[in-house]
Scaffold this active site. Sequence first.
Site, mmCIF file in Angstrom:
data_model
loop_
_atom_site.group_PDB
_atom_site.id
_atom_site.type_symbol
_atom_site.label_atom_id
_atom_site.label_comp_id
_atom_site.label_asym_id
_atom_site.label_seq_id
_atom_site.Cartn_x
_atom_site.Cartn_y
_atom_site.Cartn_z
ATOM 1 N N HIS A 56 36.655 43.410 43.187
ATOM 2 C CA HIS A 56 35.452 44.239 43.344
ATOM 3 C C HIS A 56 34.303 43.791 42.431
ATOM 4 C CE1 HIS A 56 37.231 47.611 45.649
ATOM 5 N NE2 HIS A 56 38.347 47.292 45.016
ATOM 6 N N SER A 61 41.246 50.570 53.968
ATOM 7 C CA SER A 61 40.934 49.799 55.181
ATOM 8 C C SER A 61 41.338 50.523 56.468
ATOM 9 C CB SER A 61 41.579 48.409 55.115
ATOM 10 O OG SER A 61 42.982 48.513 55.030
ATOM 11 N N GLU A 67 31.363 44.482 42.667
ATOM 12 C CA GLU A 67 30.390 45.575 42.577
ATOM 13 C C GLU A 67 30.724 46.560 41.460
ATOM 14 O OE1 GLU A 67 32.708 45.174 44.756
ATOM 15 O OE2 GLU A 67 33.599 47.083 45.369
ATOM 16 N N CYS A 123 37.841 43.634 48.936
ATOM 17 C CA CYS A 123 39.097 44.407 48.928
ATOM 18 C C CYS A 123 39.400 44.983 50.324
ATOM 19 C CB CYS A 123 39.052 45.457 47.837
ATOM 20 S SG CYS A 123 40.688 45.969 47.322
HETATM 21 N N1 GLN Z 1 44.615 49.364 49.221
HETATM 22 C C1 GLN Z 1 43.438 49.435 50.040
HETATM 23 C C2 GLN Z 1 43.760 49.034 51.491
HETATM 24 O O1 GLN Z 1 44.804 48.477 51.747
HETATM 25 C C3 GLN Z 1 42.315 48.560 49.486
HETATM 26 C C4 GLN Z 1 41.934 49.017 48.092
HETATM 27 C C5 GLN Z 1 40.521 48.743 47.709
HETATM 28 O O2 GLN Z 1 39.647 48.499 48.543
HETATM 29 N N2 GLN Z 1 40.278 48.806 46.407
HETATM 30 O O3 GLN Z 1 42.968 49.264 52.337
#
Ligand code: GLN
Length: 194
Positions: free
Chosen positions: A174, A48, A176, A77
């Site tokens: 997820h 992110s 997907e 996520c």
């Molecule tokens: N750990 C990631 C984050 O904090 C997210 C992980 C993911 O999208 N599978 O951005």
Amino acid sequence: MKIGVLALQGDFAEHIVMLKKLGAETAEVRLPEHLNDLDGLIIPGGESTTIGKLMVIYGLLEAIREFGQGHAIWGTCAGAILLSKDARRDQPLLELMDITVERNAFGRQVDSFEAALDVEVVKKATKTDAPFHAVFIRAPIIESVSADAEVLCALDDGRIVAAQQGKLLATSFHPELTGDTRFHEYFLTLVEKF
Ligand code: GLN
């Protein structure tokens, strides 16, 4: 119906495969003008902080904020983190959903796990009854959900992993990455409804 997938970093290709399976037209979004003829947008999993920084560089933070005023957006996520109002860290966020998230709440990469979830709205929309097989990879928890948003699904211990606020959808996991297109089908019903 044309659905865009934010394609700056992360597993956008997998979302496109799922959408195509459902017969939707798709587009990879890398610039603000790519949003122009879209009916909805998916923000994929990934990192992110990286996706947020790239959104700032390409002028997409403001553009997607505006897009979200009138269109459905689903974040999986990292995408869910980006939709939130607060991730308890200093990082660019869209702040479209009135939810607070805790990043990496289940631990490190090795603590990634899978779970069978009952998501009633998805079962209802797709007229099916099987639980949803959910994959969690360094996933966030949705810590709190305001009165404007609703909890769609929590783990047995009560930790929230899916929420919705009108046309905005956030999942810690997820969909997907499984062969199960039902969550994408549910998102398409939101795109149509709003
Ligand atoms: N750990 C990631 C984050 O904090 C997210 C992980 C993911 O999208 N599978 O951005």
